[in-house]
Scaffold this active site. Structure first.
Site, PDB file in Angstrom:
ATOM      1  N   GLY A  10       0.950  -1.214  -0.026  1.00  0.00           N
ATOM      2  CA  GLY A  10      -0.128  -0.069   0.004  1.00  0.00           C
ATOM      3  C   GLY A  10       0.676   1.415  -0.083  1.00  0.00           C
ATOM      4  O   GLY A  10       0.204   2.363   0.133  1.00  0.00           O
ATOM      5  N   ALA A  11       2.110   1.194  -0.420  1.00  0.00           N
ATOM      6  CA  ALA A  11       2.829   2.225  -0.152  1.00  0.00           C
ATOM      7  C   ALA A  11       3.410   2.866  -1.576  1.00  0.00           C
ATOM      8  O   ALA A  11       4.199   3.677  -1.678  1.00  0.00           O
ATOM      9  CB  ALA A  11       4.272   1.912   0.448  1.00  0.00           C
TER      10      ALA A  11
ATOM     11  N   SER B 273       4.433  -3.744  -4.426  1.00  0.00           N
ATOM     12  CA  SER B 273       4.358  -5.174  -3.649  1.00  0.00           C
ATOM     13  C   SER B 273       3.616  -5.984  -4.447  1.00  0.00           C
ATOM     14  O   SER B 273       4.167  -7.323  -4.529  1.00  0.00           O
ATOM     15  CB  SER B 273       3.693  -4.881  -2.460  1.00  0.00           C
TER      16      SER B 273
ATOM     17  N   ASP C  90       5.360  -1.302 -13.511  1.00  0.00           N
ATOM     18  CA  ASP C  90       5.813  -2.231 -12.516  1.00  0.00           C
ATOM     19  C   ASP C  90       6.462  -3.425 -12.765  1.00  0.00           C
ATOM     20  O   ASP C  90       7.472  -3.826 -11.962  1.00  0.00           O
ATOM     21  CB  ASP C  90       4.679  -2.202 -11.559  1.00  0.00           C
TER      22      ASP C  90
ATOM     23  N   TYR D 168      -7.997   5.344 -10.398  1.00  0.00           N
ATOM     24  CA  TYR D 168      -7.042   4.925 -11.464  1.00  0.00           C
ATOM     25  C   TYR D 168      -7.727   4.782 -12.841  1.00  0.00           C
ATOM     26  O   TYR D 168      -7.291   5.359 -13.504  1.00  0.00           O
ATOM     27  CB  TYR D 168      -6.226   3.805 -10.930  1.00  0.00           C
TER      28      TYR D 168
END
Length: 379
Positions: free
Chosen positions: A119-120, A124, A169, A221
């Site tokens: 969540g950063a 992840s 990502d 998004y």
């Protein structure tokens, strides 16, 4: 306990191997990847690690050392998207995407552990996907290239998890190299390793995790993606990467929708910022990247409107304390910011950000130096 030892304790056998895939920080180029544009991420030292054993009976068993709960057992041949934001959707989605692409993945036992903050905005989820894809590629002898693995991982997130993310990502996790940022053209997945070693230049790049959790599946998004696609249609181009920054004012003048106009302005200008940043790094002038970061944050805040008060506070407090530049990174609405600072001022800038958060009554942020690190690999 090591991940391999955890696997043995869980499944009563030795894994066939252990793999790692990193999270990432994006230096510049945000919301450009699904517009066929340019991005400049690099891999973090934080990784998702997977101990995996091949199975040939169709059974897929998944376990995470980081989440309470037992083993999730699934049938590889009948996988369907898992509801409720289940963490297992990421590795299961990779198995599904591989099988959908015609690759004979007949099951696996998987035990995962990750040091990538969730969540950063540090990807992840991509780390979980890529480490699973790499392990299965090796164990089943699929012969897929790193970009092909990234595509599989992206398809898992898009079609199985349900997040319409671009390819950045997964490509960063799969293809990054230590001491470099990855200049990625998201249209054709061509890429170049751009030397980026802040420590060698007397610099520190801080990542500041605001502790505000973002969830890209919440529609914001997707709404921006749809707005960018509407802008491309209105301008008669396949994707916004085809709009040259020099012709941006003329292009904006052809758009009636104020929101779409803002989105287009951000994407076209951020593509240009990626190219400016690469030129500065190639010229050996990383300090000059700082103002480009701050300019990028203003665009994300004002045009794309994906920042939040905590991210704005990081950027403002860091720059006021003498940082060279700062911006939010990742999808926004929380998550993290990056701060470029002279190494000998890193503690001072960190303290200023922490004090600003305390004064505003926010939860204390997490701050750590980001070292451009290696991409996915077998350990």
């Amino acid at each position: 306990m090591s991940v391999a030892a955890g696997f043995e304790s869980l499944y009563g056998k030795t894994p066939d191997g252990v793999w790692a895939a990193p999270g990432r920080v994006n230096l510049i180029g945000e919301y450009t990847d699904f517009n066929d544009g340019f991005v400049l991420p690099f891999a973090l030292p934080h990784t998702a690690v997977a101990a995996v054993a091949r199975r040939d009976d169709g059974v897929l068993r998944l376990h995470s050392a980081d989440i309470d709960g037992g083993v999730v057992q699934l049938d590889a041949a009948t996988l369907e998207p898992l509801s409720g934001g289940n963490w297992a959707a990421y590795p299961a989605g990779v198995v599904w995407a591989l099988r959908e692409a015609g690759h004979p993945v007949t099951g696996a036992d998987v035990h995962l552990a990750s040091t990538v903050p969730t969540g950063a905005g540090l990807s992840s989820s991509a780390a979980l996907e890529v480490v699973t894809a790499l392990a299965l590629n090796d164990l089943f002898g699929l012969g897929l290239s790193r970009p092909e693995l990234a595509r599989i991982a992206q398809r898992a997130e898009n079609a199985f998890v349900g997040v319409p993310c671009g390819i950045m990502d997964q490509m960063a996790s799969a293809c990054a190299e230590e001491g470099h940022a990855l200049h990625l053209d998201t249209r054709d997945l061509s890429y170049r390793q751009v030397p980026f070693d802040p420590a060698a230049e007397g610099l520190t790049l801080l990542v500041v995790d605001t502790r505000v959790k973002h969830a890209l599946g919440d529609g914001a998004y997707a709404e921006r993606r749809a707005g960018c696609e509407a802008g491309a249609r209105a301008l008669g181009v396949r994707a916004l990467r085809e709009v040259d920054a020099a012709h941006l004012p003329e292009a904006l003048g052809r758009l009636d929708d104020e929101k779409v106009r803002r989105y287009v302005r951000h994407v076209v200008s951020d593509n240009a910022r990626v190219e400016r940043t690469i030129a500065l790094l190639d010229a050996g002038d990383p300090r000059a990247v700082g103002p480009v970061l701050t300019e990028g944050h203003a665009s994300l805040r004002d045009d794309l409107r994906v920042s939040c008060p905590e991210l704005d506070l990081v950027v403002g407090a860091a720059n006021a304390a003498g940082a060279l530049g700062a911006r939010m990174t990742g999808g926004g609405f929380g998550g993290s910011a990056v701060v470029l600072v002279e190494a000998d001022r890193a503690e001072e800038v960190t303290a200023a950000v922490e004090e600003a958060f305390a004064a505003a009554g926010h939860t204390a942020p997490g701050v750590f130096p980001a070292l451009p690190s290696a991409g996915a690999r077998r350990l």
